[in-house]
Write a protein that holds these residues in place. Structure first.
Motif, short mmCIF file in Angstrom:
data_model
loop_
_atom_site.label_atom_id
_atom_site.label_comp_id
_atom_site.label_asym_id
_atom_site.label_seq_id
_atom_site.Cartn_x
_atom_site.Cartn_y
_atom_site.Cartn_z
N ARG A 15 0.96 -1.16 0.01
CA ARG A 15 -0.11 0.02 0.09
C ARG A 15 0.86 1.19 0.09
N ASP A 16 2.06 1.30 0.78
CA ASP A 16 2.58 2.28 0.87
C ASP A 16 3.57 2.63 -0.32
N PHE A 17 3.86 1.60 -0.99
CA PHE A 17 4.37 1.50 -2.30
C PHE A 17 3.40 2.39 -3.44
N LEU A 18 2.43 1.74 -3.36
CA LEU A 18 1.13 2.25 -4.38
C LEU A 18 0.97 3.63 -4.05
N SER A 19 1.20 4.14 -2.89
CA SER A 19 0.58 5.38 -2.38
C SER A 19 2.21 6.30 -2.93
N ALA A 20 3.05 5.75 -2.69
CA ALA A 20 4.37 6.61 -3.33
C ALA A 20 4.08 7.01 -4.81
N THR A 21 3.73 5.70 -5.57
CA THR A 21 3.71 6.01 -6.91
C THR A 21 2.66 7.12 -7.22
N ASP A 22 1.61 6.86 -6.36
CA ASP A 22 0.40 8.01 -6.69
C ASP A 22 0.84 9.40 -6.40
N GLU A 23 1.87 9.57 -5.61
CA GLU A 23 2.43 10.94 -5.02
C GLU A 23 3.24 11.31 -6.10
N VAL A 24 4.11 10.55 -6.80
CA VAL A 24 4.89 10.98 -7.88
C VAL A 24 4.07 11.49 -9.01
N MET A 25 3.22 10.52 -9.37
CA MET A 25 2.16 10.77 -10.68
C MET A 25 1.75 12.22 -10.20
N LEU A 26 1.12 12.57 -9.08
CA LEU A 26 0.44 13.85 -8.93
C LEU A 26 1.44 15.02 -8.90
N ALA A 27 2.85 14.55 -8.63
CA ALA A 27 3.82 15.72 -8.69
C ALA A 27 4.24 15.97 -10.11
N LEU A 28 4.09 14.95 -10.97
CA LEU A 28 4.55 15.09 -12.40
C LEU A 28 3.42 16.00 -12.98
N ILE A 29 2.02 15.65 -12.57
CA ILE A 29 1.08 16.44 -13.17
C ILE A 29 1.04 17.74 -13.06
N GLU A 30 1.54 18.18 -11.62
CA GLU A 30 1.63 19.50 -11.20
C GLU A 30 2.83 20.29 -11.91
N CYS A 31 3.74 19.48 -12.51
CA CYS A 31 4.58 20.18 -13.15
C CYS A 31 4.29 20.72 -14.41
N ASP A 32 3.04 20.38 -14.78
CA ASP A 32 2.27 21.09 -16.09
C ASP A 32 2.48 22.80 -15.85
N GLN A 33 1.84 22.92 -14.51
CA GLN A 33 1.83 24.50 -14.19
C GLN A 33 3.11 25.21 -14.43
N HIS A 34 4.32 24.63 -13.94
CA HIS A 34 5.55 25.24 -14.13
C HIS A 34 6.18 25.19 -15.56
N ARG A 70 3.74 0.47 -12.02
CA ARG A 70 2.40 0.02 -11.57
C ARG A 70 1.78 -1.24 -11.99
N LYS A 71 1.79 -1.39 -13.11
CA LYS A 71 1.18 -2.33 -13.96
C LYS A 71 2.08 -3.60 -13.66
N VAL A 72 3.27 -3.55 -13.56
CA VAL A 72 4.02 -4.86 -13.10
C VAL A 72 3.96 -5.15 -11.63
N ALA A 73 3.74 -4.17 -10.88
CA ALA A 73 3.23 -4.34 -9.35
C ALA A 73 2.04 -5.01 -9.33
N LYS A 74 1.05 -4.43 -10.12
CA LYS A 74 -0.36 -5.23 -10.17
C LYS A 74 -0.38 -6.52 -10.74
N ASN A 75 0.43 -6.83 -11.44
CA ASN A 75 0.62 -8.44 -11.92
C ASN A 75 1.15 -9.08 -11.04
N HIS A 76 2.26 -8.57 -10.11
CA HIS A 76 2.83 -9.47 -9.26
C HIS A 76 2.29 -9.03 -7.75
N GLU A 77 1.27 -8.55 -7.58
CA GLU A 77 0.74 -8.15 -6.17
C GLU A 77 0.68 -9.24 -5.32
N ALA A 78 -0.09 -10.27 -5.71
CA ALA A 78 -0.07 -11.57 -4.79
C ALA A 78 1.26 -12.11 -4.35
#
Length: 87
Positions: A15-34, A70-78
């Motif tokens: 869960r922490d890993f997925l949360s971290a990837t979400d945070e990175v995606m949000l940061a990259l999306i915020e780069c649009d403004q800059h 994230r796709k690779v992690a989802k494939n190997h989640e279990a």
């Protein structure tokens, strides 16, 4: 009992890993403004490290790589959860 604890810890790590990837995606999306701000300034200084187009390219590449991770992690989640990240 121990398996339940191990699985709980592994699930929290996942869960922490997925949360971290979400945070990175949000940061990259915020780069649009800059990037847009940089594009509007049209380089008022004497030099520019990267153009807005190059930054957009880097942003897209990073977002694609995070999505692939994230796709690779989802494939190997279990497997990640059951083996307690010993892959």
């Amino acid at each position: 009992m121990i398996n339940a604890i191990v699985n709980k810890v592994a699930m929290e790590r996942y869960r922490d890993f997925l949360s971290a990837t979400d945070e990175v995606m949000l940061a990259l999306i915020e780069c649009d403004q800059h990037i847009k701000r940089l594009d509007r300034k049209k380089s008022q200084s004497s030099w520019v490290a990267c153009t807005a187009q190059e930054l957009r390219s880097f942003q897209k590449k990073a977002m694609d790589q995070i999505s692939e991770l994230r796709k690779v992690a989802k494939n190997h989640e279990a497997e990640l959860i059951s083996r307690e990240w010993r892959l």
